[in-house]
Write an enzyme that holds these catalytic residues in place. Structure first.
Site, PDB file in Angstrom:
ATOM      1  N   HIS A  60       0.829  -1.217   0.000  1.00 42.96           N
ATOM      2  CA  HIS A  60       0.000   0.000   0.000  1.00 42.96           C
ATOM      3  C   HIS A  60       0.860   1.263   0.000  1.00 42.96           C
ATOM      4  CE1 HIS A  60      -4.185   1.428   1.395  1.00 42.96           C
ATOM      5  NE2 HIS A  60      -3.516   2.476   0.950  1.00 42.96           N
ATOM      6  N   HIS A  62       1.413   5.111  -1.846  1.00 46.80           N
ATOM      7  CA  HIS A  62       0.974   6.170  -2.763  1.00 46.80           C
ATOM      8  C   HIS A  62       2.218   6.839  -3.341  1.00 46.80           C
ATOM      9  CE1 HIS A  62      -3.288   5.928  -1.630  1.00 46.80           C
ATOM     10  NE2 HIS A  62      -2.830   5.658  -0.410  1.00 46.80           N
ATOM     11  N   LEU A  63       2.429   6.615  -4.632  1.00 51.21           N
ATOM     12  CA  LEU A  63       3.641   7.146  -5.280  1.00 51.21           C
ATOM     13  C   LEU A  63       3.425   8.549  -5.833  1.00 51.21           C
ATOM     14  CD1 LEU A  63       4.696   3.955  -7.273  1.00 51.21           C
ATOM     15  CD2 LEU A  63       5.631   4.751  -5.122  1.00 51.21           C
ATOM     16  N   ARG A  64       2.170   8.928  -6.018  1.00 54.55           N
ATOM     17  CA  ARG A  64       1.780  10.280  -6.473  1.00 54.55           C
ATOM     18  C   ARG A  64       2.137  10.607  -7.916  1.00 54.55           C
ATOM     19  NH1 ARG A  64      -1.565  10.093  -2.721  1.00 54.55           N
ATOM     20  NH2 ARG A  64      -1.161  11.078  -0.725  1.00 54.55           N
ATOM     21  N   ASP A 151      -8.767   2.488  -3.566  1.00 51.33           N
ATOM     22  CA  ASP A 151      -8.246   3.082  -2.330  1.00 51.33           C
ATOM     23  C   ASP A 151      -8.298   4.605  -2.322  1.00 51.33           C
ATOM     24  OD1 ASP A 151      -6.910   2.908   0.253  1.00 51.33           O
ATOM     25  OD2 ASP A 151      -5.312   3.963  -0.794  1.00 51.33           O
ATOM     26  N   ASP A 311       0.604   2.435   3.848  1.00 54.67           N
ATOM     27  CA  ASP A 311      -0.271   3.538   3.407  1.00 54.67           C
ATOM     28  C   ASP A 311       0.534   4.844   3.323  1.00 54.67           C
ATOM     29  OD1 ASP A 311      -2.409   4.959   2.471  1.00 54.67           O
ATOM     30  OD2 ASP A 311      -3.660   4.716   4.245  1.00 54.67           O
TER      31      ASP A 311
HETATM   32  O1  DOR Z   1      -5.086   9.058   4.668  1.00 54.93           O
HETATM   33  C1  DOR Z   1      -5.183   8.635   3.540  1.00 54.93           C
HETATM   34  N1  DOR Z   1      -4.496   9.184   2.523  1.00 54.93           N
HETATM   35  N2  DOR Z   1      -5.985   7.596   3.296  1.00 54.93           N
HETATM   36  C2  DOR Z   1      -6.234   7.188   2.037  1.00 54.93           C
HETATM   37  O2  DOR Z   1      -6.961   6.239   1.869  1.00 54.93           O
HETATM   38  C3  DOR Z   1      -5.683   7.903   0.880  1.00 54.93           C
HETATM   39  C4  DOR Z   1      -4.441   8.554   1.250  1.00 54.93           C
HETATM   40  C5  DOR Z   1      -3.934   9.532   0.223  1.00 54.93           C
HETATM   41  O3  DOR Z   1      -3.920   9.191  -0.952  1.00 54.93           O
HETATM   42  O4  DOR Z   1      -3.494  10.624   0.604  1.00 54.93           O
END
Ligand code: DOR
Length: 434
Positions: A60, A62-64, A151, A311
């Site tokens: 999990h 997030h690479l952005r 997600d 995450d």
């Molecule tokens: O806190 C969070 N940030 N929960 C998520 O499900 C998405 C994530 C994000 O992409 O910033």
């Protein structure tokens, strides 16, 4: 023996088969040549006092990229992942544009060539994560996507989620017979909407709108029912409440095909952290109660929760500096995951490593390359950790383009020392070399 060998010397090798004192020799082809005491190579890495483990796998991240390169790029996130001991990460699809088409998934795959860890794109379950129509899952599975998720939000419509599960269940012929995994961010919008933290005593005291535990638990309950109905694999992302953990435990006991992950922040922090209105502590799902934290830890200890997932959610300081209610949710986590698990879970190191490596590798279907076992012929994706090293967390010192860690200044125990990707060191003595 190969002409340019790398020796990892003096450590204790830990994998799913157990632990033993041994040196590890890696050949030029990136594969393990031998695992036994008393070996040497052309180059060597010192592992004395350390554990030599299979590379960690983050389900999990997030690479952005594409779309929010000001917060993170695939390259910067991969470097952070390597510093955190990860040799593989599953990229979340809430990019701009969304990873819901072959074009965007291919773009991520291309940008990931040569970075400091292997990147496995997930893809959205629904077009643009809007919860209205299914993404072209078969086409995406053909590109190697194994995990589908919206997600950032959950799939709200039961019928669409049922169809997604049935469809995914029929596509395993596209993924070498391995089941595709639908991963759910469990959050019922109508209950969570407007809430900026957990709904409870602290949200009342602080006068902030809350998200009740039930916003997560109702979707966990619904999805367990849908897993039973369809027989398709379902993975629960970032479980945060005692009720969710109890339901997943019961579902597993009933033999249903479910798995689950929990984040380091949900097993270390509770909602009282929001008392200072510091948006570093704002996250979805929100930090919950002390009892919820204890239940998540118990779930990790007894195997109800299969894996630790970060995450990792970078946001620029410009965004995070907005007032708590308006700041975006999320916190970075790649470089602190191992040390938090090592310091805070109170579990044997072998179990901590399993939660970070072979167990998530199996869920992602990448256990042929990541997660061990550390034996002759296996791909040398390894991490060397010093479980006793002490260090202080500093967001500014991390590889991420963003600094939004809630653990700033915390003194923790356990640190990743070296990371080896396909036989090549990408981190040496706590420093990224790629
Ligand atoms: O806190 C969070 N940030 N929960 C998520 O499900 C998405 C994530 C994000 O992409 O910033």
């Amino acid at each position: 023996m190969s002409s340019d060998t790398l020796a990892i010397r003096g450590g204790t090798v830990v994998d799913a088969t157990g632990s033993r004192r041994a040196d590890v020799i890696v050949g030029e082809d990136g594969r393990i040549l031998a695992v036994e005491p008393g070996l040497d190579g052309d180059r060597s890495l010192d592992a004395s006092g350390c554990i030599v483990a299979p590379g960690f796998v983050d389900l999990h991240t997030h690479l952005r990229q594409p779309g929010h390169e000001e917060a993170e790029t695939i390259e910067s996130a991969a470097r952070g992942a390597a510093l955190g001991g990860f040799t593989a990460v599953v990229a979340m699809p809430n990019t701009t544009p969304t990873m819901d088409s072959a074009a965007v998934v291919r773009e991520v795959q291309e940008l990931a060539v040569g970075v400091a860890c292997e990147v496995f794109p997930s893809a959205a379950i629904t077009v643009d994560r809007r919860g209205e129509a299914l993404a072209p899952m078969a086409e995406l599975a053909r590109l190697g996507v194994r995990i589908f998720t919206d997600d950032g939000s959950g799939v709200q419509n039961e019928r669409l989620m049922r169809t997604a599960l049935e469809y995914a269940g029929s596509l395993s012929h596209l993924s070498d017979g391995q089941p595709l995994v639908l991963a759910q961010h469990c959050e019922v919008d109508s209950l969570a909407k407007g809430g900026v933290m957990h709904e409870g005593e602290w949200s009342s005291l602080l006068g902030m709108p809350g998200q009740p535990a039930e916003a997560e638990e109702l979707m966990v309950m619904r999805d367990i029912a849908l897993a039973r109905l369809t027989g398709t694999r379902l993975h629960f992302q970032h479980l945060s409440t005692a009720g969710s953990v109890a339901m997943v435990r019961a579902a597993k006991q009933a033999g249903l095909p479910v798995s689950a992950e929990a984040t380091p922040h949900h097993f270390t922090l509770d909602h009282s952290s929001c008392a200072g209105f510091d948006s570093a502590f704002k996250v979805h799902p929100p930090l919950r109660t002390v009892e919820d934290v204890a239940a998540v830890k118990a779930g990790l200890a007894d195997g109800t929760i299969d894996a630790i997932a970060t995450d990792h959610a970078p946001h620029t300081s410009q965004d995070k500096d907005r007032p708590f209610g308006e700041a975006p949710p999320g916190m970075i986590g790649l470089e602190t995951a191992f040390t938090l698990a090592n310091s805070e879970l109170g579990l044997p190191i072998e179990q901590v490593i399993g939660l970070l490596s072979w167990r998530p590798a199996a869920i992602a279907g990448i256990h042929g390359r990541h997660g061990g076992p550390i034996v002759e012929g296996a791909a040398a994706n390894l991490t060397v950790v010093d479980p006793d090293a002490e260090w202080s967390v500093s967001g500014a010192a991390m590889a991420s383009r963003s600094t939004n860690t809630p653990f700033e200044g915390r003194k923790l125990r356990g640190r990743v020392r070296h990371t080896i990707l396909d036989g090549e060191p990408v981190v040496i003595d706590n420093l990224a070399v790629r």
